[in-house]
Design a protein around this motif. Structure first.
Motif, PDB file in Angstrom:
ATOM      1  N   LYS A 129       1.025  -0.503  -0.094  1.00  0.00           N
ATOM      2  CA  LYS A 129       0.340  -0.183  -0.037  1.00  0.00           C
ATOM      3  C   LYS A 129       1.116   1.476  -0.017  1.00  0.00           C
ATOM      4  N   ALA A 130       1.905   1.080   0.228  1.00  0.00           N
ATOM      5  CA  ALA A 130       2.932   2.155   0.693  1.00  0.00           C
ATOM      6  C   ALA A 130       3.426   2.831  -0.657  1.00  0.00           C
ATOM      7  N   LYS A 131       4.124   1.609  -1.368  1.00  0.00           N
ATOM      8  CA  LYS A 131       4.566   1.824  -2.371  1.00  0.00           C
ATOM      9  C   LYS A 131       3.149   2.342  -3.698  1.00  0.00           C
ATOM     10  N   ILE A 132       2.381   1.978  -3.152  1.00  0.00           N
ATOM     11  CA  ILE A 132       1.078   3.219  -4.702  1.00  0.00           C
ATOM     12  C   ILE A 132       1.077   3.801  -4.309  1.00  0.00           C
ATOM     13  N   ARG A 133       0.477   4.676  -2.430  1.00  0.00           N
ATOM     14  CA  ARG A 133       0.347   6.111  -2.080  1.00  0.00           C
ATOM     15  C   ARG A 133       1.473   6.363  -2.808  1.00  0.00           C
ATOM     16  N   MET A 134       3.039   6.425  -2.657  1.00  0.00           N
ATOM     17  CA  MET A 134       4.311   7.080  -2.829  1.00  0.00           C
ATOM     18  C   MET A 134       4.042   8.521  -4.293  1.00  0.00           C
ATOM     19  N   GLY A 135       4.556   9.660  -3.845  1.00  0.00           N
ATOM     20  CA  GLY A 135       4.085  10.553  -4.826  1.00  0.00           C
ATOM     21  C   GLY A 135       6.004  10.707  -5.274  1.00  0.00           C
ATOM     22  N   ASP A 136       5.364  11.656  -5.878  1.00  0.00           N
ATOM     23  CA  ASP A 136       6.692  12.909  -7.082  1.00  0.00           C
ATOM     24  C   ASP A 136       7.519  13.336  -6.028  1.00  0.00           C
ATOM     25  N   THR A 137       6.935  14.599  -5.093  1.00  0.00           N
ATOM     26  CA  THR A 137       7.742  15.109  -3.913  1.00  0.00           C
ATOM     27  C   THR A 137       8.619  14.585  -2.900  1.00  0.00           C
ATOM     28  N   THR A 138       9.718  14.693  -2.676  1.00  0.00           N
ATOM     29  CA  THR A 138      10.851  14.689  -1.442  1.00  0.00           C
ATOM     30  C   THR A 138      10.912  15.821  -0.473  1.00  0.00           C
ATOM     31  N   VAL A 139      10.757  15.075   1.146  1.00  0.00           N
ATOM     32  CA  VAL A 139      11.255  16.202   1.809  1.00  0.00           C
ATOM     33  C   VAL A 139      12.683  16.437   2.670  1.00  0.00           C
ATOM     34  N   ASP A 140      13.282  17.116   2.716  1.00  0.00           N
ATOM     35  CA  ASP A 140      14.700  17.088   3.390  1.00  0.00           C
ATOM     36  C   ASP A 140      14.591  16.612   4.786  1.00  0.00           C
ATOM     37  N   TYR A 141      14.523  15.164   4.836  1.00  0.00           N
ATOM     38  CA  TYR A 141      15.199  13.865   6.079  1.00  0.00           C
ATOM     39  C   TYR A 141      15.346  15.282   7.148  1.00  0.00           C
ATOM     40  N   ASN A 142      17.290  15.511   6.836  1.00  0.00           N
ATOM     41  CA  ASN A 142      17.373  16.278   8.015  1.00  0.00           C
ATOM     42  C   ASN A 142      16.989  18.015   8.178  1.00  0.00           C
ATOM     43  N   GLU A 143      16.159  18.834   7.617  1.00  0.00           N
ATOM     44  CA  GLU A 143      15.764  19.360   7.581  1.00  0.00           C
ATOM     45  C   GLU A 143      14.427  18.907   8.613  1.00  0.00           C
ATOM     46  N   VAL A 144      13.715  17.902   8.359  1.00  0.00           N
ATOM     47  CA  VAL A 144      12.660  17.579   9.297  1.00  0.00           C
ATOM     48  C   VAL A 144      12.556  17.375  11.264  1.00  0.00           C
ATOM     49  N   ALA A 145      14.090  16.832  10.682  1.00  0.00           N
ATOM     50  CA  ALA A 145      14.822  16.847  11.826  1.00  0.00           C
ATOM     51  C   ALA A 145      15.118  17.637  12.885  1.00  0.00           C
ATOM     52  N   ARG A 146      15.927  18.186  12.236  1.00  0.00           N
ATOM     53  CA  ARG A 146      16.546  19.816  12.717  1.00  0.00           C
ATOM     54  C   ARG A 146      15.810  20.594  13.431  1.00  0.00           C
ATOM     55  N   ASP A 147      14.113  21.127  12.835  1.00  0.00           N
ATOM     56  CA  ASP A 147      13.181  21.694  13.509  1.00  0.00           C
ATOM     57  C   ASP A 147      12.569  20.913  14.246  1.00  0.00           C
ATOM     58  N   GLY A 148      13.070  20.150  14.572  1.00  0.00           N
ATOM     59  CA  GLY A 148      12.123  19.051  15.598  1.00  0.00           C
ATOM     60  C   GLY A 148      10.429  18.733  15.370  1.00  0.00           C
ATOM     61  N   ARG A 149      10.370  18.438  14.070  1.00  0.00           N
ATOM     62  CA  ARG A 149       9.318  17.897  13.638  1.00  0.00           C
ATOM     63  C   ARG A 149       8.854  16.261  13.450  1.00  0.00           C
ATOM     64  N   LEU A 150       9.834  15.895  13.640  1.00  0.00           N
ATOM     65  CA  LEU A 150       9.939  14.456  13.689  1.00  0.00           C
ATOM     66  C   LEU A 150       8.520  13.729  14.788  1.00  0.00           C
ATOM     67  N   LEU A 151       7.741  12.741  14.540  1.00  0.00           N
ATOM     68  CA  LEU A 151       6.834  12.001  15.827  1.00  0.00           C
ATOM     69  C   LEU A 151       7.666  11.100  15.930  1.00  0.00           C
ATOM     70  N   PRO A 152       6.950  10.155  16.720  1.00  0.00           N
ATOM     71  CA  PRO A 152       6.526   8.690  16.956  1.00  0.00           C
ATOM     72  C   PRO A 152       6.442   7.892  15.797  1.00  0.00           C
ATOM     73  N   PRO A 153       6.613   6.181  15.118  1.00  0.00           N
ATOM     74  CA  PRO A 153       5.941   5.729  14.240  1.00  0.00           C
ATOM     75  C   PRO A 153       5.282   5.201  13.860  1.00  0.00           C
ATOM     76  N   ILE A 154       3.766   5.724  14.973  1.00  0.00           N
ATOM     77  CA  ILE A 154       2.626   5.024  15.149  1.00  0.00           C
ATOM     78  C   ILE A 154       2.086   6.316  16.537  1.00  0.00           C
ATOM     79  N   THR A 155       1.275   7.207  16.596  1.00  0.00           N
ATOM     80  CA  THR A 155       0.373   7.859  16.937  1.00  0.00           C
ATOM     81  C   THR A 155      -1.191   6.903  16.670  1.00  0.00           C
ATOM     82  N   HIS A 156      -2.292   8.041  17.917  1.00  0.00           N
ATOM     83  CA  HIS A 156      -3.658   8.151  17.602  1.00  0.00           C
ATOM     84  C   HIS A 156      -3.779   9.120  18.365  1.00  0.00           C
ATOM     85  N   VAL A 157      -5.199   9.293  17.566  1.00  0.00           N
ATOM     86  CA  VAL A 157      -5.724  11.025  17.326  1.00  0.00           C
ATOM     87  C   VAL A 157      -6.098  10.674  18.992  1.00  0.00           C
TER      88      VAL A 157
END
Length: 329
Positions: A50-78
């Protein structure tokens, strides 16, 4: 394949495939790992498919996300109350010696501590044949989703804690299907942070010692867990490594099979509530506390394994005292 949850620059949650150590590929039409799992289950597909089907064409800088403190746990619940965090102990070969030293038998003539007895039971009966159920492990409750610290964030330690030390572990992540079936969607590296001094006072304080924050991720490994996993746990103080040790996990290094641990957790009806999320820690044999290290406010924990991609790093933060008042009406 590995997935990451993060917030974009506008604050919206996203889930992405880890392309490499610098690049994330956000998934389209889905914003959380749990949502992806729900869709995959409905379609009768694997998370990877399912992840392969949903992959888009855009990319995000992983280092920038980590540096800005925007990483989340790998699973969450509302609703964090529907995210249960639990674990098992004395599951790894070599894990008993440190525990036994903390819990000396009161009876001087006793041949084994309770910890050693539990460990031996696991060695002898923790890996049953397929279709059979082995001996049940030690089990503990840590809390709900509110106690899972984000990757890179502080791990709070309450003012009344006697210790706050790392436990480098692998956690399995589950969603409960609409019919009450537990479905494992992946694995994450984690820090099952605990109060070992409190636990050492009396074995019956184990439950108290586990009611602490923890951390996982940032990456969720999809598919099966290799039978042998290697990693490194480090403790930093003032930017310098003061303790470092290799750790191993996976069934080759465990006294229980993962299937046996899963059975003895999910055999309880209350853990099979449709829509819930579970993170279940599998234990460790490597602790800085067992090597005589005393952590301090501001110390940083780093736990890494090449299998899980980016390391998880969190700083210990001792909380201010919070008076508790119980009212009666």
């Amino acid at each position: 394949m590995r997935l990451v949850q993060f917030k974009d620059t506008a604050g919206a949650q996203q889930v992405a495939v880890v392309e490499d150590q610098n690049t994330l590929i956000p998934l389209q039409g889905v914003s959380t790992t749990r949502e992806l799992a729900t869709i995959a289950l409905a379609k009768g597909m694997t998370m990877i498919e399912k992840a392969k089907i949903r992959m888009g064409d855009t990319t995000v800088d992983y280092n920038e996300v980590a540096r800005d403190g925007r990483l989340l746990p790998p699973i969450t619940h509302v609703d964090p109350a529907h995210f249960l965090v639990t674990g098992t102990g004395l599951t790894h070969l070599g894990s008993a010696s440190a525990r036994a030293n903390m819990h000396k038998a009161d009876n001087k003539d006793a041949n084994e501590t309770d910890s050693m007895k539990m460990f031996r039971m696991g060695v002898e009966g923790g890996k049953p044949k397929a279709g059979e159920h082995g001996v049940q492990p030690e089990w503990f409750y840590k809390g709900d989703g509110s106690i899972v610290a984000n990757p890179g964030a502080d791990i709070p330690s309450p003012s009344f804690a006697l210790d706050g030390s790392e436990e480098p572990e692998i956690a399995a992540v589950y969603v409960i299907d609409h019919d009450g079936t537990p479905v494992r969607i992946g694995f994450a590296i984690g820090n099952e942070f605990s109060d070992h001094v409190m636990e050492r006072q009396n074995y019956l304080y184990l439950a108290h010692s586990k009611l602490r924050h923890c951390a996982m991720g940032p990456e969720l490994l999809l598919g099966d867990l290799p039978s042998h996993v290697e990693g490194t746990s480090r403790l930093y103080r003032d930017g310098k490594v003061i303790w470092e040790k290799q750790f191993v996990s996976g069934e080759d290094n465990m006294s229980h099979s993962i299937a046996n641990l899963e059975y003895h957790h999910f055999k309880y009806d209350l853990f099979r509530r449709p829509g819930d999320v579970h993170a279940h820690f599998f234990g460790t044999a490597t602790l800085s506390f067992a090597d005589g290290v005393t952590t301090q406010d501001g110390d940083e924990f780093e736990i890494e394994s090449p299998l899980f991609g980016r390391p998880i790093r969190n700083r210990l933060m001792v909380q201010a005292e919070r008076p508790v008042t119980v009212k009666a009406i």
